[in-house]
Write a protein that holds these residues in place. Structure first.
Motif, PDB file in Angstrom:
ATOM      1  N   MET A 116       0.803  -1.220   0.000  1.00 29.30           N
ATOM      2  CA  MET A 116       0.000   0.000   0.000  1.00 29.30           C
ATOM      3  C   MET A 116       0.840   1.275   0.000  1.00 29.30           C
ATOM      4  O   MET A 116       0.402   2.297  -0.501  1.00 29.30           O
ATOM      5  N   ILE A 130       0.557  -8.239  -1.298  1.00 26.51           N
ATOM      6  CA  ILE A 130      -0.304  -9.218  -0.625  1.00 26.51           C
ATOM      7  C   ILE A 130      -1.761  -9.074  -1.035  1.00 26.51           C
ATOM      8  O   ILE A 130      -2.477 -10.059  -1.147  1.00 26.51           O
ATOM      9  N   LEU A 131      -2.211  -7.833  -1.313  1.00 26.47           N
ATOM     10  CA  LEU A 131      -3.619  -7.643  -1.667  1.00 26.47           C
ATOM     11  C   LEU A 131      -3.798  -7.385  -3.162  1.00 26.47           C
ATOM     12  O   LEU A 131      -4.626  -7.998  -3.812  1.00 26.47           O
ATOM     13  N   LEU A 132      -3.018  -6.464  -3.681  1.00 21.99           N
ATOM     14  CA  LEU A 132      -3.182  -6.097  -5.082  1.00 21.99           C
ATOM     15  C   LEU A 132      -2.510  -7.131  -5.979  1.00 21.99           C
ATOM     16  O   LEU A 132      -1.641  -7.873  -5.528  1.00 21.99           O
ATOM     17  N   PRO A 133      -2.930  -7.176  -7.260  1.00 24.07           N
ATOM     18  CA  PRO A 133      -2.267  -8.107  -8.168  1.00 24.07           C
ATOM     19  C   PRO A 133      -0.784  -7.760  -8.351  1.00 24.07           C
ATOM     20  O   PRO A 133      -0.392  -6.606  -8.202  1.00 24.07           O
ATOM     21  N   TRP A 136       0.334  -4.817 -10.530  1.00 22.15           N
ATOM     22  CA  TRP A 136      -0.201  -3.480 -10.244  1.00 22.15           C
ATOM     23  C   TRP A 136       0.937  -2.475 -10.181  1.00 22.15           C
ATOM     24  O   TRP A 136       2.028  -2.775  -9.702  1.00 22.15           O
ATOM     25  N   PRO A 140      -1.282   2.499  -3.653  1.00 24.83           N
ATOM     26  CA  PRO A 140      -2.497   3.308  -3.615  1.00 24.83           C
ATOM     27  C   PRO A 140      -2.749   4.121  -2.341  1.00 24.83           C
ATOM     28  O   PRO A 140      -3.493   5.079  -2.414  1.00 24.83           O
ATOM     29  N   LEU A 141      -2.195   3.760  -1.213  1.00 26.85           N
ATOM     30  CA  LEU A 141      -2.510   4.556  -0.027  1.00 26.85           C
ATOM     31  C   LEU A 141      -1.558   5.732   0.160  1.00 26.85           C
ATOM     32  O   LEU A 141      -1.666   6.462   1.130  1.00 26.85           O
ATOM     33  N   VAL A 147      -5.235   7.454  -9.544  1.00 22.29           N
ATOM     34  CA  VAL A 147      -5.913   6.254 -10.027  1.00 22.29           C
ATOM     35  C   VAL A 147      -5.609   6.067 -11.507  1.00 22.29           C
ATOM     36  O   VAL A 147      -5.732   7.016 -12.284  1.00 22.29           O
ATOM     37  N   TYR A 151      -6.613  -0.673 -16.292  1.00 27.75           N
ATOM     38  CA  TYR A 151      -5.815  -1.758 -15.741  1.00 27.75           C
ATOM     39  C   TYR A 151      -6.122  -3.004 -16.582  1.00 27.75           C
ATOM     40  O   TYR A 151      -7.272  -3.431 -16.637  1.00 27.75           O
ATOM     41  N   MET A 154      -9.127  -2.882 -18.667  1.00 24.38           N
ATOM     42  CA  MET A 154     -10.400  -2.532 -18.033  1.00 24.38           C
ATOM     43  C   MET A 154     -10.349  -1.088 -17.577  1.00 24.38           C
ATOM     44  O   MET A 154      -9.402  -0.682 -16.913  1.00 24.38           O
ATOM     45  N   LYS A 155     -11.396  -0.317 -17.919  1.00 28.89           N
ATOM     46  CA  LYS A 155     -11.417   1.083 -17.514  1.00 28.89           C
ATOM     47  C   LYS A 155     -11.636   1.149 -16.013  1.00 28.89           C
ATOM     48  O   LYS A 155     -12.499   0.477 -15.461  1.00 28.89           O
ATOM     49  N   VAL A 156     -10.862   1.972 -15.337  1.00 31.42           N
ATOM     50  CA  VAL A 156     -10.962   2.033 -13.874  1.00 31.42           C
ATOM     51  C   VAL A 156     -11.894   3.142 -13.393  1.00 31.42           C
ATOM     52  O   VAL A 156     -12.778   2.867 -12.589  1.00 31.42           O
ATOM     53  N   PRO A 157     -11.763   4.404 -13.849  1.00 33.50           N
ATOM     54  CA  PRO A 157     -12.660   5.433 -13.292  1.00 33.50           C
ATOM     55  C   PRO A 157     -14.107   5.179 -13.650  1.00 33.50           C
ATOM     56  O   PRO A 157     -14.395   4.478 -14.611  1.00 33.50           O
TER      57      PRO A 157
END
Ligand code: SF4
Lengths: 158, 163
Positions: A116, A130-133, A136, A140-141, A147, A151, A154-157
């Motif tokens: 994160m 551990i959480l994200l692919p 990635w 993110p934190l 953003v 990805y 695939m469109k994220v927003p």
């Protein structure tokens, strides 16, 4: 043991590695050298008068302005006392030593902090996301995280 | 006695079109791809339990996509999960149907703005037949969605694919 005594214990043993402290806070905290967290943790766990045998929580923090950190909440089942440990680093040099060899719980928590916040945990046995692919990009934190538009197609927003 | 029973009893012969028969068979045994993603999955489980008894619609959970006819996307579809859902959908045999359950699967739900990790609507990766709104939808709402899907299947044609 009070926070004051715990602090004095640490200061006597590690001197410069104990950077800063605030002992009159609701949860008294002590800031330590990010490159020496392991030996400090080991001392806190194994010293008979301290015996911090339980790590209740390990969290990552982005303090804004390029400063990152980890906060460790420690508890002693034997003596029923608590202390908060902190280690800080910068975004340019995001390295903090692992304590997972001292408290097994720390292992996945440290991976999460890496995932994160992008804090590289030195000497960690298995430092992966551990959480994200795995593919990635970014952490993110962090406060300056943007953003991504896409990805894997695939469109994220919204 | 209902109409159907009588029809069966009178010499065990009844006449219908092949299309009707196929559609009736399909809509009465929509086997479900058994998986759930988040809080909505709890409501889906409640719908499967004795109070709501999803099985009376012929819905039986199957643990493999090869045997499933309908996929309930019940919950938050993260980007990490989205590619898995796509793969599961691809592994289902046709005809296959999708019910998107809950705001998350419909449009991103509470994660629509700050959810960097959430797919804003499962229809971005697989085609959806029925959207069930709610956060989470009550089991009755899911049952309504199932009945809507059954209505859709009833109108299908063998020669022309409806969707
Ligand atoms: S729509 Fe609401 S209840 Fe359903 S998964 Fe999303 S947050 Fe949970």
């Amino acid at each position: 043991m009070t926070a004051e005594e715990i602090y004095n214990n640490l200061k006597a043993k590690f001197g410069d590695a104990i950077v800063e402290a605030k002992l009159d806070a609701l949860q008294p905290w002590i800031v330590v050298d990010p490159n020496r967290t392991k030996e400090i943790a080991l001392f806190l766990r194994d010293e008979p008068a301290l015996q911090f045998d339980s790590m209740m929580c390990l969290s990552g923090v982005d303090y804004n302005g390029g400063k990152l950190g980890i906060v460790y909440h420690l508890f002693s089942m034997v003596h029923k006392h608590k202390i908060v440990l902190k280690a800080h680093c910068t975004k340019e040099n995001p390295h903090i030593q692992s304590v997972s060899s001292v408290w097994g719980t720390a292992n996945w928590h440290e991976r999460e902090v890496f995932d994160m916040y992008g804090v590289v945990i030195d000497e960690h046995p298995d430092l992966r996301r551990i959480l994200l692919p795995y593919d990635w990009e970014g952490h993110p934190l962090r406060k300056d995280y943007k953003v991504p538009e896409f990805y894997n197609g695939m469109k994220v927003p919204y | 006695m209902g109409l159907l029973d009588q029809r069966f009893e009178n010499g065990n012969v009844f006449i219908t079109s092949l299309e009707n028969l196929l559609n009736w068979a399909r809509l009465s045994s929509l086997y479900q791809m058994q998986f759930g993603l988040a809080c909505c999955a709890i409501e889906m489980m409640a719908a499967s339990a004795s109070d709501f008894d999803i099985m009376r619609f012929g819905i039986i959970p199957r643990a493999t996509p090869r045997q499933a006819d309908v996929m309930f996307v019940a919950g938050t579809v993260t980007l990490k999960m989205a590619s898995r859902i796509k793969r599961l959908y691809d592994q289902m045999a046709e005809p296959r149907y999708v019910i998107s359950m809950g705001s998350c699967a419909n449009c991103g739900g509470p994660y629509w703005e700050h959810g960097y990790h959430v797919l804003k609507g499962v229809d971005r990766v697989i085609p959806v037949d029925v959207f069930v709104p709610g956060c989470p939808p009550r089991p009755e709402a899911l049952l309504e969605g199932i009945i809507k899907l059954q209505e859709k299947v009833r109108k299908e044609s063998v020669v022309k694919k409806s969707a």
